[in-house]
Structure formats: structure tokens, C-alpha cells
Design an enzyme around this catalytic site. Sequence first.
Site, PDB file in Angstrom:
ATOM      1  N   HIS A  98       0.569   1.216  20.810  1.00  0.00           N
ATOM      2  CA  HIS A  98       0.621   0.092  19.869  1.00  0.00           C
ATOM      3  C   HIS A  98       0.952  -1.199  20.633  1.00  0.00           C
ATOM      4  CE1 HIS A  98       1.103  -2.333  16.426  1.00  0.00           C
ATOM      5  NE2 HIS A  98       2.322  -2.014  16.061  1.00  0.00           N
ATOM      6  N   CYS A 121       2.185  -7.555  13.886  1.00  0.00           N
ATOM      7  CA  CYS A 121       1.334  -6.453  14.342  1.00  0.00           C
ATOM      8  C   CYS A 121      -0.060  -6.520  13.730  1.00  0.00           C
ATOM      9  CB  CYS A 121       1.984  -5.120  14.020  1.00  0.00           C
ATOM     10  SG  CYS A 121       3.780  -5.193  14.091  1.00  0.00           S
ATOM     11  N   LYS A 164       0.503   5.995  17.033  1.00  0.00           N
ATOM     12  CA  LYS A 164       1.458   6.982  17.538  1.00  0.00           C
ATOM     13  C   LYS A 164       1.092   7.459  18.936  1.00  0.00           C
ATOM     14  CE  LYS A 164       4.557   9.741  18.257  1.00  0.00           C
ATOM     15  NZ  LYS A 164       4.320   9.264  19.617  1.00  0.00           N
TER      16      LYS A 164
END
Lengths: 131, 392
Positions: free
Chosen positions: B336, B85, B332
Site C-alpha cells: 500500500h 490514500c 494487504k
Amino acid sequence: MVVRSWRHIKERYNLIGVICKNCGTVYFPPREICPKCRRKTKFEEIKLSGRGKVYTYSVVHVAPKDFEKQAPYVIAIIELEEGAKITGQIVDCKPEDVYIGMPVEAVFRRIKEDGDDGVITYGYKFRPIEN
Amino acid sequence: MRDVAIIGYGQTKFGELWERSFRSLIVEAGVKAVESAGIDGKDIDEMYVGNMSAGLFVGQEHIASLIAEHAGLNPIPSTRVEAACASGSLALRQAVLNVASGASDVVLVGGVEKMTDVVDATSAISSASDQEWEALFGATFPSLYAMMAQRYMYEYGLTLEELSMWSVIMHENGSKNKYAQFPFKVTLEQVLNSSPVAEPLRLLHCSPVSDGAAALIVCEAEKAKEFVNEDDIIYIKASAQASDTIALHSRESITSLKAARVASEKAYKMANIEPKDVDVAEVHDCFAINGLILMEELGFCKKGEAGKAVYDGKIAIDYDGFPAINPSGGLKAAGHALGATGIRQVGEIYWQLKQDKEVKDRQVEIKNGYGITVNVGGTGGTVCVHILSNKK
């Protein structure tokens, strides 16, 4: 993927880790060098007791495909007596009975199946130690 | 080393974009970035792209070539960067080093992920953890962060209400972001009553599975003036990266992120600022607990006190005396799209610092002129921090 399972039988079936004789740190799973000592590493195999305490845990509701049938299940990090920490499931108790600090011991169990006709992976899970 | 600036940014909407392909997403973001910088394709010397796992998500590797071709940028060098990520911010770091060194003057840096083309995204995402010693035993990615949350609650007495307030504030901010996956508000009760994913984490503590892309134009600071007004140049004051163990169980502490602390301390030193100088931050809240831990690692509050700061609303856009955190809505609410996230975070800070019309509904008051981003790979095995400023 058969070889990938077979290669780790020693560790996953018998909890064989390594201890660095240079600094005394116990590692599980075994690794190639001790990150603290690097090229001064002096590793020897060590059979771990499998006993330890729950360091942290989570009740898994949304599981990957291979684990869907088991959900909800408890995944935990166990701090072993020898000092190494290890990730595994906690079984033979209700999820709501698990707590941080709970004494547990390793048991040999089926971990997952690789499809209907695939390899069955075995290894350690943990269960509460009866007082 | 030469000074490095950002002169353009563009992004796609983040979300479940069924009609969009991997390549169409990154090309859209790239074209928007080029247009916002007022440059031409021929001005670009080199490109980097952050992507976690096109191989698992869309069955495509060698995406550096694919993207250069579809962006019409052949034959410039194109390189893919991967660190789960954190791929996006690592790609940016490579671009920064490239320009700072003098190898290139103008670099296009993108990030992209197409996550909804795969049936079992949970398994693909878990490849960011230790496959052989975590995932194989049934540890899902959310459950690793859930174990951090469980231990954090045990050590510091964090309540589920405090943790949940994070999501409420993220959705409040995300409701003002047209590119956000979830541009709507949620209540504390909705967060607390959402379905359990990996207890103690519930659905509304988790970032979603997203498609999306983002791209920045990075330029040598003097040359930047040839393309944009001096007021629109945002400078990259620090780019720092650190590593930690891939497996959570190998760490001394799981209630802190050592790599985030190391990288941010290094970044503050490079930029010659302190945490109190930061006006706005974008932090990697893939799960609410990580937002709290990163506030502490960035030095915004003491260890164990982030929950209270969040519950008291100190991280909100209009709160005075504390950095505004995740005005975009964070991972959130904004979404993402793994490889794109690190770029999107920096893009938000770029917009905030130049007070771009894109963020007029969620503009943070810029007093000191500094913003910071922290992008996390896996459960903290890789962390990359950038500090941006409107001052050279």
C-alpha cells in the site's frame, strides 16, 4: 504549536460543544456550521456532561512517538448522553475490562508531551463510572 | 462527454525499496506505462499525479513540477492530486474528466509514495485522520479501523477467524504477483497469532508501509485505436467519487462506508450495470475489516454477511459465481504505497480485463467483461470508484 493547543482549551478542558437551535443536534467539537442546516444554523454553546457509553474501542499496541510510553492503551469512541460522539482514551481500568456499552465519565488528564521541553497537552480522557 | 479508454499501464515493485528514491519510482512507472501504450512522450498532453504526503514522508512538496521535469515532460501541465490514500484514483478521475471534456486527448496519470524515508511513519499516516480530534488523543490509523472492526463484530457477530481468512486469501493471490510486497502465503494460524497492532487487529490484518509507484495512460476512445489494437483497449465506463466526515466519531454508522455506497451506486448507474455483472474487483483493504465492509457497499453481499462469504472462499480467483476480489493480493499483500494504490488497483483490473500476460498466473475468468475498483481515503472521508470494461 502552542497556539494550536491554546486555541482549543475551552473545548478540551471543559467539554464545550455546540447545539444547533434549528435542528437540535449537538456537536462536539464545535464547528462553524451545522451540516444539516447549513446557513440556517443557529448555534449556541453547550457544556457537555462528559458522561456516556463506550460505542467502540481498540487496545493500541503500536503507538506513535508521542504515545509510546503509554502503550498499550485503550482508545475509544464514547457516545455522550447529549448524543455527540467523541474520541478519547479510557483510563483507570484494565484494557480487558473495557466493553461496548460500558458507562464512562470524562476526567481531566495530561494527553501528551511535545518532546522533553515542549508543550504539555491536557484534555479529556474517560474512566469507568463505578456502579 | 467523450468516451475514455486506458491504453497502457506500468508499475514498480511495491515494498521497502531502500535503494530507490521518490523520483526514480514514479519515472520508472511512467516510462513502463508509456512503453506499454506504444506512445511517445510527445503524444502526452497533460499529466496528473496522486500523492498523499511527499511533504511528510520525504520533505518535498511541489512534486508535480519535480515529476514533469524528471519524466522529461516539461512544459506540459502537471497537477498533483491529494486525498490521503485515495489520491491515486482521484488523480485518475481528473484525467478522465479532462479527456472526456475534450481538453486533452492523451493524459499520463501516476501515483507514487515513498514511505520508508521517514522514522515515524505512524504519525505521518495519521494525518489522514482528524489531527485535532482523533490523532491528538492517541488514535492511530490502525486503531480507527480496529474500532470499526470491534463495532462490526459487536453488531454482526463477525469472528476473528472470518476476518483473518481475508488475509490468507490476499496472500494466496499476492504469491502470484511479482510486484507484490509480500509474494508469499500465510496460514490462518499465522494471521491469528501475529502480534497485536490495535486490537482486535493484528499485524497480518494490516497493509504494510510501502514504497511504490504506478502509472496509466488515459486516452480518448477513438484516438486509442491509433496506438493499440482494438482488443487491447479497456474502457472507463464510470468514475464516481463521494465524501464523508473525516472523523470516524462523526458518522452515524461506523460499520458501513457511506461514501463507498454513494460512489458505487453512482458508478453502477453510469456504467449501466449491476453488482452481479462484475467479474473482478480491487477493493481498498488497508485493514481486513475494510475489505469486508467494501464487499457489502459494492453490493456483492448483504450487510453483515461478508465475513462468511470470505471464510467460505467465495472471493478467491477460481471460485465460480462470485466476483473475484483482489487478485493482485490487495493492499494487504501487494502493498500500500498510499498515493500509488488507486492507480495500481485500476492497473490490475486493466490487466485482468485484457487478459494480459502480466496476470497469467492469477487470471480471473472474464465472463461479463466488467471490473470495479474502490479506493478509500482516510477512514472513508473520500471514496472513489471506477468501473472498467473490455466492451465499449
